[in-house]
Each structure stands twice: as structure tokens, then as C-alpha cells.
Design a protein around this motif. Structure first.
Motif, PDB file in Angstrom:
ATOM      1  N   GLU A  53       0.814  -1.218   0.000  1.00  0.00           N
ATOM      2  CA  GLU A  53       0.000   0.000   0.000  1.00  0.00           C
ATOM      3  C   GLU A  53       0.847   1.268   0.000  1.00  0.00           C
ATOM      4  O   GLU A  53       0.435   2.300  -0.545  1.00  0.00           O
ATOM      5  N   ALA A  54       2.041   1.200   0.584  1.00  0.00           N
ATOM      6  CA  ALA A  54       2.939   2.352   0.609  1.00  0.00           C
ATOM      7  C   ALA A  54       3.769   2.468  -0.676  1.00  0.00           C
ATOM      8  O   ALA A  54       4.508   3.435  -0.856  1.00  0.00           O
ATOM      9  N   GLY A  55       3.653   1.464  -1.558  1.00  0.00           N
ATOM     10  CA  GLY A  55       4.415   1.489  -2.803  1.00  0.00           C
ATOM     11  C   GLY A  55       5.880   1.131  -2.628  1.00  0.00           C
ATOM     12  O   GLY A  55       6.712   1.476  -3.457  1.00  0.00           O
ATOM     13  N   ILE A  56       6.187   0.393  -1.567  1.00  0.00           N
ATOM     14  CA  ILE A  56       7.571   0.029  -1.253  1.00  0.00           C
ATOM     15  C   ILE A  56       7.840  -1.398  -1.712  1.00  0.00           C
ATOM     16  O   ILE A  56       7.133  -2.327  -1.308  1.00  0.00           O
ATOM     17  N   PRO A  57       8.869  -1.602  -2.546  1.00  0.00           N
ATOM     18  CA  PRO A  57       9.203  -2.963  -2.962  1.00  0.00           C
ATOM     19  C   PRO A  57       9.624  -3.832  -1.772  1.00  0.00           C
ATOM     20  O   PRO A  57      10.348  -3.377  -0.885  1.00  0.00           O
ATOM     21  N   ALA A  58       9.158  -5.083  -1.776  1.00  0.00           N
ATOM     22  CA  ALA A  58       9.535  -6.036  -0.729  1.00  0.00           C
ATOM     23  C   ALA A  58      10.998  -6.436  -0.858  1.00  0.00           C
ATOM     24  O   ALA A  58      11.647  -6.761   0.131  1.00  0.00           O
ATOM     25  N   THR A  59      11.500  -6.420  -2.076  1.00  0.00           N
ATOM     26  CA  THR A  59      12.904  -6.697  -2.352  1.00  0.00           C
ATOM     27  C   THR A  59      13.224  -6.153  -3.732  1.00  0.00           C
ATOM     28  O   THR A  59      12.330  -5.745  -4.471  1.00  0.00           O
ATOM     29  N   LEU A 101       4.827 -10.198 -21.312  1.00  0.00           N
ATOM     30  CA  LEU A 101       4.283 -11.338 -20.573  1.00  0.00           C
ATOM     31  C   LEU A 101       3.102 -10.943 -19.681  1.00  0.00           C
ATOM     32  O   LEU A 101       2.549 -11.785 -18.981  1.00  0.00           O
ATOM     33  N   GLY A 102       2.752  -9.674 -19.687  1.00  0.00           N
ATOM     34  CA  GLY A 102       1.600  -9.222 -18.912  1.00  0.00           C
ATOM     35  C   GLY A 102       1.904  -8.713 -17.520  1.00  0.00           C
ATOM     36  O   GLY A 102       0.984  -8.446 -16.746  1.00  0.00           O
ATOM     37  N   VAL A 103       3.178  -8.566 -17.175  1.00  0.00           N
ATOM     38  CA  VAL A 103       3.541  -8.064 -15.856  1.00  0.00           C
ATOM     39  C   VAL A 103       3.126  -6.594 -15.762  1.00  0.00           C
ATOM     40  O   VAL A 103       3.311  -5.819 -16.694  1.00  0.00           O
ATOM     41  N   VAL A 104       2.559  -6.228 -14.613  1.00  0.00           N
ATOM     42  CA  VAL A 104       2.108  -4.855 -14.378  1.00  0.00           C
ATOM     43  C   VAL A 104       3.189  -4.092 -13.615  1.00  0.00           C
ATOM     44  O   VAL A 104       3.589  -4.492 -12.516  1.00  0.00           O
ATOM     45  N   PHE A 105       3.642  -3.006 -14.216  1.00  0.00           N
ATOM     46  CA  PHE A 105       4.630  -2.126 -13.606  1.00  0.00           C
ATOM     47  C   PHE A 105       3.938  -0.893 -13.045  1.00  0.00           C
ATOM     48  O   PHE A 105       2.900  -0.470 -13.564  1.00  0.00           O
ATOM     49  N   THR A 106       4.514  -0.287 -12.020  1.00  0.00           N
ATOM     50  CA  THR A 106       3.932   0.921 -11.437  1.00  0.00           C
ATOM     51  C   THR A 106       4.241   2.149 -12.284  1.00  0.00           C
ATOM     52  O   THR A 106       3.536   3.146 -12.200  1.00  0.00           O
ATOM     53  N   THR A 130      19.234   2.892 -12.685  1.00  0.00           N
ATOM     54  CA  THR A 130      17.921   2.908 -13.310  1.00  0.00           C
ATOM     55  C   THR A 130      17.090   1.857 -12.614  1.00  0.00           C
ATOM     56  O   THR A 130      17.555   0.739 -12.390  1.00  0.00           O
ATOM     57  N   SER A 131      15.853   2.217 -12.245  1.00  0.00           N
ATOM     58  CA  SER A 131      15.022   1.271 -11.503  1.00  0.00           C
ATOM     59  C   SER A 131      13.582   1.299 -11.992  1.00  0.00           C
ATOM     60  O   SER A 131      13.146   2.250 -12.644  1.00  0.00           O
ATOM     61  N   VAL A 132      12.871   0.229 -11.658  1.00  0.00           N
ATOM     62  CA  VAL A 132      11.462   0.088 -11.998  1.00  0.00           C
ATOM     63  C   VAL A 132      10.854  -0.872 -10.979  1.00  0.00           C
ATOM     64  O   VAL A 132      11.560  -1.698 -10.390  1.00  0.00           O
ATOM     65  N   VAL A 133       9.532  -0.764 -10.770  1.00  0.00           N
ATOM     66  CA  VAL A 133       8.848  -1.588  -9.779  1.00  0.00           C
ATOM     67  C   VAL A 133       7.669  -2.283 -10.450  1.00  0.00           C
ATOM     68  O   VAL A 133       6.955  -1.681 -11.246  1.00  0.00           O
ATOM     69  N   LEU A 151       5.180  -5.735  -4.268  1.00  0.00           N
ATOM     70  CA  LEU A 151       5.845  -4.952  -5.298  1.00  0.00           C
ATOM     71  C   LEU A 151       7.308  -5.362  -5.224  1.00  0.00           C
ATOM     72  O   LEU A 151       7.870  -5.548  -4.133  1.00  0.00           O
ATOM     73  N   ILE A 152       7.915  -5.555  -6.386  1.00  0.00           N
ATOM     74  CA  ILE A 152       9.312  -5.972  -6.475  1.00  0.00           C
ATOM     75  C   ILE A 152      10.047  -4.972  -7.348  1.00  0.00           C
ATOM     76  O   ILE A 152       9.545  -4.546  -8.391  1.00  0.00           O
ATOM     77  N   GLY A 153      11.238  -4.596  -6.934  1.00  0.00           N
ATOM     78  CA  GLY A 153      12.038  -3.660  -7.709  1.00  0.00           C
ATOM     79  C   GLY A 153      13.060  -4.372  -8.581  1.00  0.00           C
ATOM     80  O   GLY A 153      13.533  -5.461  -8.249  1.00  0.00           O
ATOM     81  N   LEU A 154      13.357  -3.735  -9.699  1.00  0.00           N
ATOM     82  CA  LEU A 154      14.494  -4.134 -10.539  1.00  0.00           C
ATOM     83  C   LEU A 154      15.405  -2.926 -10.604  1.00  0.00           C
ATOM     84  O   LEU A 154      14.930  -1.783 -10.668  1.00  0.00           O
ATOM     85  N   HIS A 155      16.707  -3.147 -10.604  1.00  0.00           N
ATOM     86  CA  HIS A 155      17.613  -2.023 -10.786  1.00  0.00           C
ATOM     87  C   HIS A 155      18.814  -2.438 -11.624  1.00  0.00           C
ATOM     88  O   HIS A 155      19.207  -3.600 -11.653  1.00  0.00           O
TER      89      HIS A 155
END
Length: 129
Positions: free
Chosen positions: A73-79, A96-101, A111-114, A122-126
Motif C-alpha cells: 500500500e505504501a508502494g515500497i518494494p519487498a525486495t 508477458l503481462g507483468v504490471v509495472f507501477t 535505473t530502476s522500476v517496480v 511490489l518488487i524492484g528491478l535495478h
């Protein structure tokens, strides 16, 4: 010397999480040990077969569920996971249908994305550089 062997992420459904983390993210299942109603279920990167395993831990405990929901709910990635080419992963996962924020964002040399892992997180990529 102490080293990280297992990190965990709480999930709503271990079977659904295993499918997402292996079929979409490309991790490999490492351990799957029945423990009553749950399993000791880990995945790891095929790039580091002897590296850190990610425990797909059930959120059956009310504290875990509250923590997981609070982060989401806070928009914080779990990892967060590292990638070599964030734009290629973003494009592949979107197909593949993954939903990004949002789309990938650059801040300095990172560079990052969630994205939503469909299992309550929510999971982050960097990418550095």
C-alpha cells in the motif's frame, strides 16, 4: 565469515509464486520441502547456482500479512533484483503481462522500476551504470 544464504519474501500463495518466479522471472526452483500446510520453497538465479536463495515464504502469520500489505500500500518494494539490461527486461516482462507501477526511471547511475509479482508484493528491478 558470515554470508547471506537465504533471503525471503512473503507470498499469498506458494504455488502461484513459484510459477511467477520461475516462468516469468526466470529463477530456478532449488528447494521444495513439505512443512505441514506450507513448504520450504526456494528459488535462485540460474546465473548464480551457488548464490543466495529466495524463500517464497507463506504470509499465513497475521504479522507477515500486515507487513506485506503495508509495504504494498505504501508502494515500497519487498525486495529488489539486479538486472544487466533493465529496458530489455521491462519490455520482455511487459509482453508477458507483468504490471509495472511506472516506466524505468534513472537517478544518477541507477535505473530502476517496480512491478507487481501477483503474490502480494511490489518488487524492484535495478541496473547500475
Amino acid at each position: 565469515m558470515i554470508k547471506i544464504a537465504v533471503a525471503s519474501v512473503f507470498v499469498e500463495d506458494q504455488s502461484k509464486a513459484l510459477a511467477f518466479y520461475t516462468e516469468v522471472l526466470g529463477f530456478e526452483k532449488r528447494q521444495d520441502i513439505p512443512l505441514g500446510d506450507a513448504r520450504w520453497l526456494t528459488v535462485a538465479s540460474p546465473a548464480g547456482p551457488d548464490g543466495v536463495e529466495l524463500l517464497l515464504e507463506p504470509n499465513g502469520n497475521p504479522i507477515a500479512k500486515t507487513y506485506q500489505q503495508g509495504l504494498f500500500e505504501a508502494g515500497i518494494p519487498a525486495t529488489t533484483f539486479a538486472v544487466d539490461d533493465i529496458h530489455a527486461e521491462y519490455a520482455r516482462m511487459t509482453r508477458l503481462g507483468v504490471v509495472f507501477t511506472a516506466e524505468p526511471v534513472q537517478a544518477g547511475s541507477v535505473t530502476s522500476v517496480v512491478f507487481d509479482d501477483t503474490c502480494g508484493n511490489l518488487i524492484g528491478l535495478h541496473q547500475v551504470g
